[in-house]
Design an enzyme around this catalytic site. Structure first.
Site, PDB file in Angstrom:
ATOM      1  N   GLU A  46      75.455  62.247  72.192  1.00  0.00           N
ATOM      2  CA  GLU A  46      76.503  61.315  71.763  1.00  0.00           C
ATOM      3  C   GLU A  46      77.501  61.024  72.880  1.00  0.00           C
ATOM      4  OE1 GLU A  46      76.703  63.518  68.355  1.00  0.00           O
ATOM      5  OE2 GLU A  46      78.282  64.890  68.941  1.00  0.00           O
TER       6      GLU A  46
ATOM      7  N   ARG B  63      77.181  61.917  62.418  1.00  0.00           N
ATOM      8  CA  ARG B  63      75.726  61.898  62.564  1.00  0.00           C
ATOM      9  C   ARG B  63      74.998  61.473  61.294  1.00  0.00           C
ATOM     10  NH1 ARG B  63      73.864  67.200  66.038  1.00  0.00           N
ATOM     11  NH2 ARG B  63      74.822  66.580  67.983  1.00  0.00           N
TER      12      ARG B  63
END
Ligand code: ADP
Length: 580
Positions: free
Chosen positions: A277, A301
């Site tokens: 990320e 997520r």
């Protein structure tokens, strides 16, 4: 070749053949040669126990070899040397908070209180843990990893496997545990299958440790608990199929937290490579197959995973520019493994990903406007907005969600005793590692999985030995030389001429020269004697691909996920060497 035959003629074992079933006897059977299983084997052996380690794959490592981060531990000597202030209390609180407080407090207490000593134990068996970094969800830096911050998995598996081998601990590779032997309520062995010869085995023991890892590679099993994960690929190795959980459940074990499964929304699907990320945090955006953004890229997520699956063709692209590449070293590794799609400008990139060029250009222009004004008018993104996407070349990576880690599993207490439905320990049965539930609660913090497998792998060994009683151990005094790995598939015949052969092929950073030694007609060893490849990436080739080449006696084996260029070079160098 002598070594091949030794596997099933292991001297230490009482081996009798009754019909089709081979019978063995030992103190402790440990199922699974990943991080938890190898740790348990070393600890049990050092406490004087006779051990048989079963592994269904051809070589050790399981998912452990793939772990990227490090090992969380608090109040360690390494932290002290680096003048890092941390406490067991903070570690406990972070782990509980990360797990949404549904973790088993007693198990987490043991986990956090025994982490520092575990680091010392690992260092004592030769593990390099001289670097400490910060991890998400941790108040203080406590993620211990090898010097230079390289991925921990390869180094850890090499260290553990080296220690198993040094002790001549018996490992039966390509041998799958299938059920537990239970007599009068006590677990007293394992029924297994030799997958190479298709033969049945029965191993009597006084205790069994299940260390078979998680179930993130078994879609049928994880969709039983989480229907929404249907169609996700896995970032796990094929052995992570949950067979240990099924075995324990049949023996009456309670399962906990099975529905808590960690997914990663951004997995490149052809290589099952997780795109961190931090790439989005550094300014990348998502577009779907139509070329438009569809969500704030910094969402959690679980939300991202769900929304990506609602997009056309159920995958999307991460888009970024050369500016981001220059800010992030990790992008070089992505290039090295061949997952970057490159266009000199957005128009060319759009052509390569079959998106209307004008639409992609508009999406990026709109985004750049939001960055300049500090406000994402469409999706309300607030972070990772420091940099516009304007410097060519531009890059795209196709991603979709993948199943990554299973938090739940067999219920244990802090002694790693497997608990039954009545919450009482099942006698003689222990479990450690990803196969268990309770340590991580609803969500695992990065760095806690590796700590879990080592801390509880050791505990399972200690408790098994205590349960058996030191004076009742068969012990290792009669241990003969046993072969520790199925180096070569026993079904293969000698086919090469003895000698030492060298050959070179072009890797990513320059030439790679391999040395292949053939003994008694079999490839005995393969070494890279010259390589400039990134150490982190090359570890995968050394640990996964070379053992596979030796096992199959050919250069023609699968390439390693995440190391395509190096894999291809080693494959072609070994092929050339063998031609000689
Ligand atoms: P952990 O991180 O908990 O140690 P890993 O995934 O690293 O878990 O290792 C688990 C190992 O157990 C893998 O190498 C896997 O192939 C092996 N394994 C899984 N099921 C079985 C089984 N039924 N018999 C033998 N080995 C198994």
């Amino acid at each position: 070749m002598k070594k091949i035959g030794i596997l099933f003629g292991i001297l230490v074992l009482c081996t009798t053949i009754f019909g089709e079933t081979k019978k063995y006897e030992t103190d402790i059977v440990i199922i699974g040669a990943g991080g938890a299983g190898m740790t348990a084997a070393i600890e049990a052996f050092d406490a004087g126990a006779n051990v048989i380690l079963l592994e269904k794959m051809a070589f050790p490592g399981g998912n452990t070899v793939r772990s990227k981060g490090g090992l969380n531990a608090a109040e360690t000597s390494t932290q002290k040397e680096m003048k890092i202030t941390d406490s067991v209390k903070d570690f406990y609180e972070d782990t509980m908070k990360g797990g949404k407080n549904i973790n088993d407090p007693e198990v987490v207490k043991y986990f956090t209180e025994n982490s520092a000593e575990t680091v010392e134990w690992l260092k004592g068996i030769g593990m390099d843990l001289n670097d400490v970094g910060a991890g998400a969800g941790a108040k203080n830096p406590r993620m211990h990893r090898p010097t230079g911050g390289i991925s921990i998995g390869g180094v850890l598996v090499k260290t553990l496997a080296g220690n198993v081998e040094k002790r001549n601990i018996t490992v039966l590779y390509r041998t799958e545990a299938q059920s537990l032997v239970i007599n009068d309520g006590k677990v007293e062995g394992v029924k297994a299958k030799d997958l190479v010869r298709n033969e049945d085995l029965e191993i009597s023991s006084k205790a069994v440790v299940i260390a078979t890892g998680g179930f993130a590679a078994n879609e049928e099993l994880y969709t039983k608990y989480r229907k929404d994960l249907k169609g996700f690929i896995t970032t796990n190795h094929p052995g992570a199929d949950g067979s240990g959980i099924v075995m324990a459940e049949k023996a009456g074990a309670e399962l906990v937290d099975m529905e808590y499964i960690q997914t990663n929304p951004t997995v490149e699907q052809s290589k099952a490579e997780v795109i961190s990320e931090s790439v989005r945090g550094n300014g990348a955006i998502f577009v779907n197959k139509k070329g438009v953004r569809f969500i704030s890229e910094m969402e959690t997520r679980d939300k991202l995973s769900a929304v990506i699956l609602e997009q056309p063709e159920e995958y999307v692209y991460i888009i970024f520019d050369q500016g981001l590449r220059e800010r992030m070293k990790a992008v070089e590794e992505m290039d090295q493994i061949g997952i970057l799609i490159t266009g000199k400008d957005l128009k060319e990139l759009a052509g390569k990903i079959s998106v209307e060029p004008k639409v992609l250009e508009d999406s990026v222009a709109k985004w750049n406007g939001y960055v300049k004004n500090g406000k994402d008018e469409e999706f309300g993104r607030t972070t990772g907005m420091k940099f516009v996407l304007e410097k060519g070349p531009f890059y795209a990576i196709p991603v979709a969600p993948g199943v990554h880690h299973t938090m739940g599993g067999i219920k244990i207490n802090s002694k790693t005793e497997v608990l039954g439905k009545d919450n009482k320990a099942i006698k003689g049965l222990y479990a450690a590692g990803e196969v268990t539930g309770g340590v991580h609660g609803a969500n695992r913090l990065g760095g806690n999985a590796v700590a879990d497998i080592i801390i509880f792998g050791r505990q399972a060994a200690k408790q098994s030995v205590e349960y058996i009683g030191k004076d009742k151990l068969m012990g290792n005094k009669n241990v003969g030389k046993s072969e520790t790995a199925v180096k070569v598939n026993p079904e293969l015949k000698a086919q090469y001429k003895d000698g030492t052969y060298k050959a070179t092929a072009k890797g990513h950073n320059g030439d790679i020269t391999v040395e292949v030694i053939v003994k008694d007609g079999f490839i005995d060893s393969i070494k890279a004697v010259e390589s400039k490849e990134t150490e982190m990436i090359f570890k995968g080739v050394e640990n996964e691909m070379i053992p596979a080449m030796i096992y199959n006696q050919t250069s023609d084996v699968d390439m390693v996920t995440g190391a395509t260029v190096s894999s291809r070079a080693v494959r072609s160098a070994v092929k050339k060497a063998l031609k000689n």
